[in-house]
Write a protein that holds these residues in place. Structure first.
Motif, short mmCIF file in Angstrom:
data_model
loop_
_atom_site.label_atom_id
_atom_site.label_comp_id
_atom_site.label_asym_id
_atom_site.label_seq_id
_atom_site.Cartn_x
_atom_site.Cartn_y
_atom_site.Cartn_z
N ASP A 95 -16.76 -7.14 5.50
CA ASP A 95 -15.71 -7.81 4.64
C ASP A 95 -16.15 -8.71 3.56
O ASP A 95 -17.32 -9.46 3.81
N TYR A 96 -15.54 -8.59 2.44
CA TYR A 96 -16.03 -9.06 1.28
C TYR A 96 -14.89 -10.35 0.97
O TYR A 96 -13.77 -10.15 1.35
N GLN A 105 -8.33 -10.55 -9.43
CA GLN A 105 -8.38 -9.72 -8.28
C GLN A 105 -8.39 -8.06 -8.56
O GLN A 105 -9.33 -7.31 -7.73
N GLU A 106 -7.91 -7.77 -9.66
CA GLU A 106 -7.89 -6.29 -9.88
C GLU A 106 -9.39 -5.89 -10.39
O GLU A 106 -9.95 -4.71 -9.97
N LYS A 109 -11.72 -5.68 -7.18
CA LYS A 109 -11.31 -4.85 -6.41
C LYS A 109 -12.01 -3.37 -7.13
O LYS A 109 -12.41 -2.67 -6.31
N LYS A 110 -11.92 -3.44 -8.35
CA LYS A 110 -12.36 -2.33 -8.89
C LYS A 110 -14.09 -2.31 -8.68
O LYS A 110 -14.69 -1.16 -8.63
N VAL A 112 -15.81 -3.49 -6.40
CA VAL A 112 -16.05 -3.13 -4.96
C VAL A 112 -15.77 -1.88 -4.88
O VAL A 112 -16.63 -1.32 -3.98
N LYS A 113 -14.73 -1.24 -5.43
CA LYS A 113 -14.64 0.20 -5.00
C LYS A 113 -15.84 1.10 -5.80
O LYS A 113 -16.13 2.14 -5.16
N GLU A 116 -18.64 1.22 -3.34
CA GLU A 116 -18.36 1.58 -2.18
C GLU A 116 -18.36 3.38 -2.56
O GLU A 116 -19.06 4.11 -1.56
N VAL A 136 -11.35 -6.50 1.73
CA VAL A 136 -11.57 -7.38 0.65
C VAL A 136 -10.38 -8.42 0.85
O VAL A 136 -9.33 -8.37 1.10
N HIS A 137 -11.20 -9.78 0.69
CA HIS A 137 -10.45 -11.05 0.96
C HIS A 137 -10.46 -11.98 -0.07
O HIS A 137 -11.52 -12.37 -0.71
N PHE A 138 -9.19 -12.59 -0.64
CA PHE A 138 -9.64 -13.54 -1.67
C PHE A 138 -8.96 -14.84 -1.14
O PHE A 138 -7.85 -14.98 -0.47
#
Length: 141
Positions: A95-96, A105-106, A109-110, A112-113, A116, A136-138
């Motif tokens: 969990d991030y 956030q976008e 998320k990019k 993180v992706k 991964e 993924v948590h903000f």
């Protein structure tokens, strides 16, 4: 061919000192039930930390290139072991947690992706032996 080499030395009382290719040292140990005194990380827990460190480095590197600042970032990694020996992780949850008021956030998320799917070699190794669950948590304060 690129690679790494470490040396791990038994220090007594179930404690081992291990070095990194850069010379940094850390300790591994076990609990009193197994003859140790918990003076160091357990080898399996160190694997979970390695996963977090690898993906975390990727994410920060990508976000710096994107010029995205993050006030606070944590990763929580939990591994569930098999019941029988040799006990291995069958499921790992990563969990991030990104903290801040105005997070992009976008872009996060990019990043993180990308870690991964493209950059994190440790994550790819984990995929060879366990199920990975990613969150993924903000968090705004």
């Amino acid at each position: 061919m690129a690679g790494h080499k470490t040396t791990t030395v038994y220090k007594g009382k179930m404690q081992f000192e291990t070095d990194s290719p850069t010379g940094y040292k850390t300790y591994m140990n076990t609990g009193p039930d197994n003859g140790g005194d918990n003076e160091g990380m357990g080898p399996k827990a160190l694997m979970l930390s390695s996963l977090a460190g690898c993906t975390g480095l990727d994410i920060i590197h990508v976000l710096k290139k994107m010029r995205v600042e993050i006030p606070h970032f944590e990763m929580v990694v939990e591994g569930v072991l098999t019941e029988e020996h040799p006990k291995t992780y069958h499921t790992v949850t990563l969990d991030y947690h990104f903290y801040g008021e105005h997070l992009d956030q976008e872009k996060i998320k990019k990043a993180v992706k990308l870690s991964e799917e493209k950059y994190c070699g440790v994550m790819e190794m984990f995929r060879q032996f366990c199920e990975l669950k990613i969150g993924v948590h903000f968090i705004t304060k």
